[in-house]
Design a protein around this motif. Structure first.
Motif, PDB file in Angstrom:
ATOM      1  N   GLY A 198       0.841  -1.187   0.062  1.00  0.00           N
ATOM      2  CA  GLY A 198      -0.044  -0.105   0.156  1.00  0.00           C
ATOM      3  C   GLY A 198       0.683   1.352   0.065  1.00  0.00           C
ATOM      4  N   HIS A 199       2.008   1.308   0.257  1.00  0.00           N
ATOM      5  CA  HIS A 199       2.895   2.501   0.202  1.00  0.00           C
ATOM      6  C   HIS A 199       4.443   2.247   0.024  1.00  0.00           C
ATOM      7  CE1 HIS A 199       3.693   6.365   2.416  1.00  0.00           C
ATOM      8  NE2 HIS A 199       4.843   5.895   2.095  1.00  0.00           N
ATOM      9  N   ILE A 200       4.824   2.750  -1.163  1.00  0.00           N
ATOM     10  CA  ILE A 200       6.216   2.500  -1.712  1.00  0.00           C
ATOM     11  C   ILE A 200       6.584   3.826  -2.551  1.00  0.00           C
ATOM     12  CG2 ILE A 200       5.437   1.163  -3.851  1.00  0.00           C
ATOM     13  CD1 ILE A 200       7.901  -0.645  -3.255  1.00  0.00           C
ATOM     14  N   HIS A 201       7.760   3.977  -2.584  1.00  0.00           N
ATOM     15  CA  HIS A 201       8.304   5.045  -3.532  1.00  0.00           C
ATOM     16  C   HIS A 201       9.154   4.695  -4.575  1.00  0.00           C
ATOM     17  CE1 HIS A 201       7.235   8.208  -0.486  1.00  0.00           C
ATOM     18  NE2 HIS A 201       7.532   7.341   0.304  1.00  0.00           N
ATOM     19  N   PHE A 202       8.751   4.842  -5.705  1.00  0.00           N
ATOM     20  CA  PHE A 202       9.485   4.486  -6.951  1.00  0.00           C
ATOM     21  C   PHE A 202      10.861   5.024  -7.157  1.00  0.00           C
ATOM     22  CE2 PHE A 202       9.528   5.872 -11.617  1.00  0.00           C
ATOM     23  CZ  PHE A 202      10.615   5.223 -11.739  1.00  0.00           C
ATOM     24  N   ALA A 248       1.943   3.432  -5.434  1.00  0.00           N
ATOM     25  CA  ALA A 248       3.318   4.277  -5.225  1.00  0.00           C
ATOM     26  C   ALA A 248       3.467   5.822  -5.390  1.00  0.00           C
ATOM     27  CB  ALA A 248       4.116   3.755  -6.691  1.00  0.00           C
ATOM     28  N   PHE A 249       4.228   6.403  -4.653  1.00  0.00           N
ATOM     29  CA  PHE A 249       4.709   7.701  -4.940  1.00  0.00           C
ATOM     30  C   PHE A 249       5.638   7.698  -6.260  1.00  0.00           C
ATOM     31  CE2 PHE A 249       3.306   7.366  -0.534  1.00  0.00           C
ATOM     32  CZ  PHE A 249       2.759   8.597  -0.311  1.00  0.00           C
ATOM     33  N   THR A 250       5.383   8.738  -7.034  1.00  0.00           N
ATOM     34  CA  THR A 250       6.578   9.024  -7.947  1.00  0.00           C
ATOM     35  C   THR A 250       7.391  10.458  -7.323  1.00  0.00           C
ATOM     36  OG1 THR A 250       4.777  10.478  -9.286  1.00  0.00           O
ATOM     37  CG2 THR A 250       5.129   7.899  -9.585  1.00  0.00           C
ATOM     38  N   THR A 263      -0.879   9.533   0.586  1.00  0.00           N
ATOM     39  CA  THR A 263      -0.221  10.590   1.240  1.00  0.00           C
ATOM     40  C   THR A 263       0.557  10.079   2.468  1.00  0.00           C
ATOM     41  OG1 THR A 263      -0.357  12.682   2.529  1.00  0.00           O
ATOM     42  CG2 THR A 263      -2.171  11.416   2.900  1.00  0.00           C
ATOM     43  N   HIS A 264       1.234  10.605   3.329  1.00  0.00           N
ATOM     44  CA  HIS A 264       1.670  10.549   4.490  1.00  0.00           C
ATOM     45  C   HIS A 264       1.142  11.241   5.662  1.00  0.00           C
ATOM     46  CE1 HIS A 264       5.230   9.854   1.691  1.00  0.00           C
ATOM     47  NE2 HIS A 264       5.669   8.658   2.568  1.00  0.00           N
ATOM     48  N   ILE A 265       1.125  10.245   7.128  1.00  0.00           N
ATOM     49  CA  ILE A 265       0.498  11.314   8.103  1.00  0.00           C
ATOM     50  C   ILE A 265       1.336  10.709   9.382  1.00  0.00           C
ATOM     51  CG2 ILE A 265      -1.399   9.525   8.710  1.00  0.00           C
ATOM     52  CD1 ILE A 265      -3.258  12.031   8.941  1.00  0.00           C
ATOM     53  N   GLY A 299       0.113   6.775   4.688  1.00  0.00           N
ATOM     54  CA  GLY A 299       1.277   5.959   5.120  1.00  0.00           C
ATOM     55  C   GLY A 299       1.489   6.119   6.598  1.00  0.00           C
ATOM     56  N   HIS A 300       1.910   5.158   7.356  1.00  0.00           N
ATOM     57  CA  HIS A 300       2.539   5.188   8.661  1.00  0.00           C
ATOM     58  C   HIS A 300       1.447   5.528   9.745  1.00  0.00           C
ATOM     59  CE1 HIS A 300       6.306   5.219   6.605  1.00  0.00           C
ATOM     60  NE2 HIS A 300       6.009   6.207   5.859  1.00  0.00           N
ATOM     61  N   GLY A 301       0.982   6.742  10.084  1.00  0.00           N
ATOM     62  CA  GLY A 301      -0.159   6.921  11.220  1.00  0.00           C
ATOM     63  C   GLY A 301       0.598   6.353  12.458  1.00  0.00           C
ATOM     64  N   CYS A 319       5.932  -1.471   2.263  1.00  0.00           N
ATOM     65  CA  CYS A 319       7.530  -1.484   2.698  1.00  0.00           C
ATOM     66  C   CYS A 319       7.886  -0.095   2.576  1.00  0.00           C
ATOM     67  CB  CYS A 319       8.199  -2.361   1.581  1.00  0.00           C
ATOM     68  SG  CYS A 319       8.522  -1.495   0.040  1.00  0.00           S
ATOM     69  N   ASP A 320       7.510   0.926   2.118  1.00  0.00           N
ATOM     70  CA  ASP A 320       8.032   2.116   1.999  1.00  0.00           C
ATOM     71  C   ASP A 320       9.311   2.360   1.521  1.00  0.00           C
ATOM     72  OD1 ASP A 320       7.766   5.000   2.408  1.00  0.00           O
ATOM     73  OD2 ASP A 320       8.418   4.923   4.321  1.00  0.00           O
ATOM     74  N   MET A 321       9.757   1.313   0.909  1.00  0.00           N
ATOM     75  CA  MET A 321      11.148   1.547   0.245  1.00  0.00           C
ATOM     76  C   MET A 321      11.350   3.054  -0.550  1.00  0.00           C
ATOM     77  SD  MET A 321      13.235   1.359  -2.624  1.00  0.00           S
ATOM     78  CE  MET A 321      11.938   1.449  -4.004  1.00  0.00           C
TER      79      MET A 321
HETATM   80 ZN    ZN Z   1       6.482   6.801   2.338  1.00  0.00          ZN
END
Ligand code: ZN
Ligand code: GUN
Length: 475
Positions: free
Chosen positions: A86-90, A145-147, A241-243, A280-282, A333-335
């Motif tokens: 649900g949350h990764i950074h390409f 993914a975030f770009t 988004t992130h929070i 993401g996160h919380g 994984c938020d890589m």
């Molecule tokens: Zn992230």
């Protein structure tokens, strides 16, 4: 015929035989009888046509219906629905494992200088190949993914996802402060470029578009308003988004939005919190914020590898899943904040976070109130863990109409796990396999899965299939 080679008949039907394990419901609803939420077919048959599951059941019952179809038999493996991240950074694939800073400094020192480079199409395209190779090697078949703030990175991302036939969610990443001048994007440019990208990609093939305000520290009211306007015009789009990831970030967000009582209020103020919204996160969300997320139908993505690697804190799993305010929960994984792509490793760290939360809840040595029900919810047994990585993730991301289990009509993305690979070449695990090539019972299968999540990684991912076709085979 080569071992495990796929056979598709002239009719375009593919039949896969093996031991299948998936979920029909949320195991947190079945305390101490979690197996009732799962389905294990020791000798099953999955029939795929045009990438979609056409039939699924026991081999004995189903195979007579398909007498002339060749069958690909995957032996000595447990087959699960593909993992959903649900949350990764390409654009962080080349800075994986950057040393020694917490979130805000880490962004400035390593991340923004790298992400700027993704305005270059060749640079981004090279990374995209590596990114999707690594996802598939970890058994991940779908990601959100975030770009970057350059549209080029979103275009390149979707092009590579399309080449692989993968279902993904992504979008241009909005940031208009707290980053180098050549990295920020104005709210107007963000709006017009996002609109163009939505019209080009959203629901084209398997692409889904997420309107993506990076985080409150990096987004002014004007940027949030641009996102709100896009969501009104394209209500079918996702929001990513992130929070409340890191205490310094939470304090800075409060300073940037003095009119908001807490971090969640920033999104409420702009009408963004709702279905298909994932933050993401919380880690530092209050119970009241969880309650508002739950009521709005919004999701949180738990990223333990990242939370531990960047020292952000311990996500309160048992609180987030309190039946009074149960949030939709996915795993990420938020890589490169997380130091691996593998959701198997994410499960391992998630399990450890739950265990540590229970130590924190031990009322005999600290002031925190001991809540036995919360402590129970913190325990990530294999049913709960693999549910989050599959059907739970799909539900949290509003993808369960097409992904998450082997129900007929869903998309045929799956992963074949080898319990006898990597660190797990152990007699003890092999002893759980009491029949010829697969565990005999659902609980034995679950114990093998626990071994894989506790000690495993990419080495336990033997094959990853997309749309009923094998997209990865371990070398
Ligand atoms: Zn992230
Ligand atoms: N918050 C804003 N940007 C990022 C990022 O790239 N990674 C993580 N972990 N948190 C963020």
């Amino acid at each position: 015929m080569e071992k495990n080679q796929i056979e598709t008949s002239q009719s375009g039907i593919t039949c896969i035989r093996g031991a299948f394990f998936d979920f029909l419901d949320d195991p947190w609803k079945y305390i101490e009888r979690e197996h009732e939420s799962a389905r294990y077919i020791r000798d099953g048959l999955l029939v795929v046509e045009g990438g979609i599951i056409k039939d699924f059941g026991s081999f004995d019952k189903l195979s007579p219906k398909y007498p002339d179809q060749p069958v690909t038999h995957i032996k000595n493996r447990i087959i699960l629905p593909g993992f959903i991240d649900g949350h990764i950074h390409f654009p962080q694939v080349r800075v994986l494992g950057a040393y020694g800073k917490q979130l805000l400094d880490w962004l400035q020192m390593w991340i923004f200088p790298e992400e700027i480079k993704y305005a270059n199409r060749d640079y981004a395209s090279e990374a995209a190949k590596r990114f999707f190779d690594d996802l598939l090697a970890g058994g991940t078949t779908t990601c959100q993914a975030f770009t970057t703030s350059s549209p080029v990175s979103t275009e390149v991302f979707f092009a590579e996802a399309e080449r692989r036939g993968m279902r993904t969610i992504a979008g241009l990443t909005g940031i208009d402060r707290f980053a180098p001048p050549d990295y920020v994007i104005t709210p107007d440019d963000f709006y017009s470029e996002s609109k163009r990208l939505i019209e080009t990609y959203h629901r084209k093939g398997r692409h889904l578009y997420a309107i993506t305000p990076r985080f409150a520290v990096g987004c002014t009211d004007a940027m949030m308003e641009a996102c709100a306007k896009l969501k009104k015009e394209f209500p079918d789009c996702w929001i990513n988004t992130h929070i409340s990831e890191n205490p310094t970030e939470v304090r800075q967000a409060k300073q940037e939005f003095p009119d908001c009582t807490d971090y969640t209020a920033v999104h409420e103020k702009h009408g963004l919190l709702g279905p298909k919204f994932t933050a993401g996160h919380g880690v530092w969300l209050s119970n009241d914020e969880f309650r508002r997320f739950a009521k709005a139908g919004a999701g949180v993505c738990f990223c333990p590898l990242s939370n531990l690697f960047l020292g952000s804190g311990l996500f309160r799993i048992g609180r987030a899943l309190d039946p009074d305010h149960r949030v939709r929960l996915s795993l990420g994984c938020d890589m490169g904040g997380g130091n691996a792509f593998s959701l198997i490793r994410v499960l391992e760290e998630a399990y450890k976070v739950g265990m540590c939360n229970n130590t924190m809840l031990d009322g005999s040595v600290n002031e925190r109130e001991h809540d036995a029900a919360e402590a129970e919810r913190n325990k990530l047994n294999p049913y709960r863990a693999f549910y989050l990585a599959t059907l739970g993730g799909a539900q949290a991301l509003y993808l369960d109409d097409v992904l998450g289990n082997f129900n007929v009509g869903k998309e045929a993305d799956f992963v074949a796990l080898d319990w006898n690979a990597g660190q797990l070449a152990l007699d003890w695990h092999q002893s759980l396999v009491t029949t010829e090539s697969a565990p005999a019972t659902i609980d034995q299968a679950a114990m093998l899965l626990f071994g894989i999540m506790a000690c495993g990684d990419d080495r336990n991912v033997d094959e990853t299939w997309i749309n009923g076709k094998r997209a990865y085979k371990k070398g």
